[in-house]
Write a protein that holds these residues in place. Sequence first.
Motif, PDB file in Angstrom:
ATOM      1  N   GLN A 136      72.336 -38.765  37.490  1.00  0.00           N
ATOM      2  CA  GLN A 136      72.923 -38.189  36.289  1.00  0.00           C
ATOM      3  C   GLN A 136      72.996 -39.156  35.109  1.00  0.00           C
ATOM      4  O   GLN A 136      73.129 -38.736  33.970  1.00  0.00           O
ATOM      5  N   LYS A 137      72.905 -40.449  35.369  1.00  0.00           N
ATOM      6  CA  LYS A 137      72.934 -41.400  34.255  1.00  0.00           C
ATOM      7  C   LYS A 137      71.703 -41.261  33.370  1.00  0.00           C
ATOM      8  O   LYS A 137      71.710 -41.700  32.224  1.00  0.00           O
ATOM      9  N   PHE A 138      70.641 -40.660  33.887  1.00  0.00           N
ATOM     10  CA  PHE A 138      69.468 -40.415  33.048  1.00  0.00           C
ATOM     11  C   PHE A 138      69.836 -39.481  31.895  1.00  0.00           C
ATOM     12  O   PHE A 138      69.362 -39.644  30.771  1.00  0.00           O
ATOM     13  N   GLU A 139      70.691 -38.477  32.179  1.00  0.00           N
ATOM     14  CA  GLU A 139      71.121 -37.568  31.123  1.00  0.00           C
ATOM     15  C   GLU A 139      71.979 -38.303  30.106  1.00  0.00           C
ATOM     16  O   GLU A 139      71.881 -38.062  28.904  1.00  0.00           O
ATOM     17  N   ALA A 140      72.824 -39.209  30.588  1.00  0.00           N
ATOM     18  CA  ALA A 140      73.659 -39.982  29.665  1.00  0.00           C
ATOM     19  C   ALA A 140      72.792 -40.877  28.788  1.00  0.00           C
ATOM     20  O   ALA A 140      73.053 -41.032  27.585  1.00  0.00           O
ATOM     21  N   LEU A 141      71.748 -41.459  29.372  1.00  0.00           N
ATOM     22  CA  LEU A 141      70.815 -42.268  28.585  1.00  0.00           C
ATOM     23  C   LEU A 141      70.108 -41.407  27.540  1.00  0.00           C
ATOM     24  O   LEU A 141      69.898 -41.832  26.397  1.00  0.00           O
ATOM     25  N   GLY A 142      69.748 -40.194  27.928  1.00  0.00           N
ATOM     26  CA  GLY A 142      69.126 -39.280  26.971  1.00  0.00           C
ATOM     27  C   GLY A 142      70.063 -38.950  25.824  1.00  0.00           C
ATOM     28  O   GLY A 142      69.651 -38.877  24.664  1.00  0.00           O
ATOM     29  N   ALA A 143      71.348 -38.765  26.140  1.00  0.00           N
ATOM     30  CA  ALA A 143      72.331 -38.477  25.101  1.00  0.00           C
ATOM     31  C   ALA A 143      72.473 -39.650  24.135  1.00  0.00           C
ATOM     32  O   ALA A 143      72.609 -39.467  22.923  1.00  0.00           O
ATOM     33  N   LEU A 144      72.422 -40.892  24.657  1.00  0.00           N
ATOM     34  CA  LEU A 144      72.488 -42.062  23.782  1.00  0.00           C
ATOM     35  C   LEU A 144      71.232 -42.160  22.913  1.00  0.00           C
ATOM     36  O   LEU A 144      71.285 -42.654  21.789  1.00  0.00           O
ATOM     37  N   GLY A 145      70.117 -41.694  23.448  1.00  0.00           N
ATOM     38  CA  GLY A 145      68.905 -41.634  22.636  1.00  0.00           C
ATOM     39  C   GLY A 145      69.083 -40.704  21.449  1.00  0.00           C
ATOM     40  O   GLY A 145      68.615 -40.979  20.334  1.00  0.00           O
ATOM     41  N   ILE A 146      69.791 -39.602  21.674  1.00  0.00           N
ATOM     42  CA  ILE A 146      70.112 -38.683  20.583  1.00  0.00           C
ATOM     43  C   ILE A 146      70.923 -39.408  19.512  1.00  0.00           C
ATOM     44  O   ILE A 146      70.680 -39.265  18.312  1.00  0.00           O
ATOM     45  N   ALA A 147      71.901 -40.199  19.954  1.00  0.00           N
ATOM     46  CA  ALA A 147      72.730 -40.949  19.004  1.00  0.00           C
ATOM     47  C   ALA A 147      71.884 -41.923  18.193  1.00  0.00           C
ATOM     48  O   ALA A 147      72.116 -42.122  16.995  1.00  0.00           O
ATOM     49  N   ALA A 148      70.878 -42.523  18.837  1.00  0.00           N
ATOM     50  CA  ALA A 148      69.995 -43.442  18.118  1.00  0.00           C
ATOM     51  C   ALA A 148      69.205 -42.710  17.040  1.00  0.00           C
ATOM     52  O   ALA A 148      69.064 -43.197  15.915  1.00  0.00           O
ATOM     53  N   PHE A 149      68.697 -41.546  17.359  1.00  0.00           N
ATOM     54  CA  PHE A 149      67.976 -40.747  16.368  1.00  0.00           C
ATOM     55  C   PHE A 149      68.889 -40.384  15.198  1.00  0.00           C
ATOM     56  O   PHE A 149      68.488 -40.392  14.035  1.00  0.00           O
ATOM     57  N   LEU A 150      70.142 -40.065  15.491  1.00  0.00           N
ATOM     58  CA  LEU A 150      71.097 -39.738  14.434  1.00  0.00           C
ATOM     59  C   LEU A 150      71.328 -40.936  13.521  1.00  0.00           C
ATOM     60  O   LEU A 150      71.467 -40.790  12.301  1.00  0.00           O
ATOM     61  N   GLY A 151      71.395 -42.125  14.119  1.00  0.00           N
ATOM     62  CA  GLY A 151      71.566 -43.335  13.306  1.00  0.00           C
ATOM     63  C   GLY A 151      70.397 -43.551  12.369  1.00  0.00           C
ATOM     64  O   GLY A 151      70.579 -43.922  11.198  1.00  0.00           O
TER      65      GLY A 151
END
Length: 309
Positions: free
Chosen positions: A75-90
């Motif tokens: 499940q940490k893969f999904e959390a990593l994907g969510a942080l990738g979303i945050a990077a795109f937002l930045g």
Amino acid sequence: MQDNRSQVRKVLWITLLLNLFVMALKATIGFATGSLSLQADALHSITDSANNILGLIANRFSSPLPDREHPYGHQKFEALGALGIAAFLGIACFEILKGAVERIAFGGKPVEVAPSELWLLSIVLIVNIFVAVYERNVGKKIDSPILIADAKHTTSDIWVTVVVIAGLIGVWQASALNIPQLRSLDVILAFPVAFMVFYSGWEVIRDNLPWLVDEMAIAPEKIHRIVMTTPGVVNCHDIASRGVVGRQVFIEMHLIVDTSDVQTAHKITERIEQRLAESFGKVRVSIHVEPPDYESDDISFGSTEKAEL
């Protein structure tokens, strides 16, 4: 644990197609009118599409079922994907601010807006609302952090679009109302748009970082109270937990029971696991049963002081 990845993929593919449509419409109108805020909003929508693609990639590796290589699940893969979303937002936030500052410093082509273009933007708004509600509802139903994170991103996109439309309406009415200052709304509103994008990214980080750094999921005192009220328990100490409540929590503890019979001790631990699951949802409990001489008053595992970073 149920594997809901097929449902997540279905939602991500549907929203990807809708986001590509929204992005194309915003970009077309943005360049046709010369609107900086709308071009920035189109950039924001590019990140929506990129997020969907990232989500599909993360979903491919995020099975909740444990295996030999990942005994605690994926499940940490999904959390990593969510942080990738945050990077795109930045990245989107930076580009919006950069464009606004350049427009203020060097000027640019005046923005010209027609009523037909504003009507087309209303379609964009309706699609964004549908995507956000659809993703959030399915995400909560199947407990998918990647869908919930992407729904938050799309919700920020809704407010961004509302602000942009309001600014373009002001630009459209600048000549009719004889208020030339309204033409500056397009650049001025680019700054709150950037703030909304940044805040959305921060929310995604806040919701997923505890999972990745193994932050305490449940206060040891709460677990201790539940365990100590279970019949047959003499002492419970060195309690630790990680994960996210409502998603998946791993709990460890050392236990002393009022019996020397292994089968009875096993029944007590099963009762504890059941009570913890009733209180905190999805939990995976590891209990180390010890002899009476190992009794301890240390409820928490390790030092109770916060580490200095």
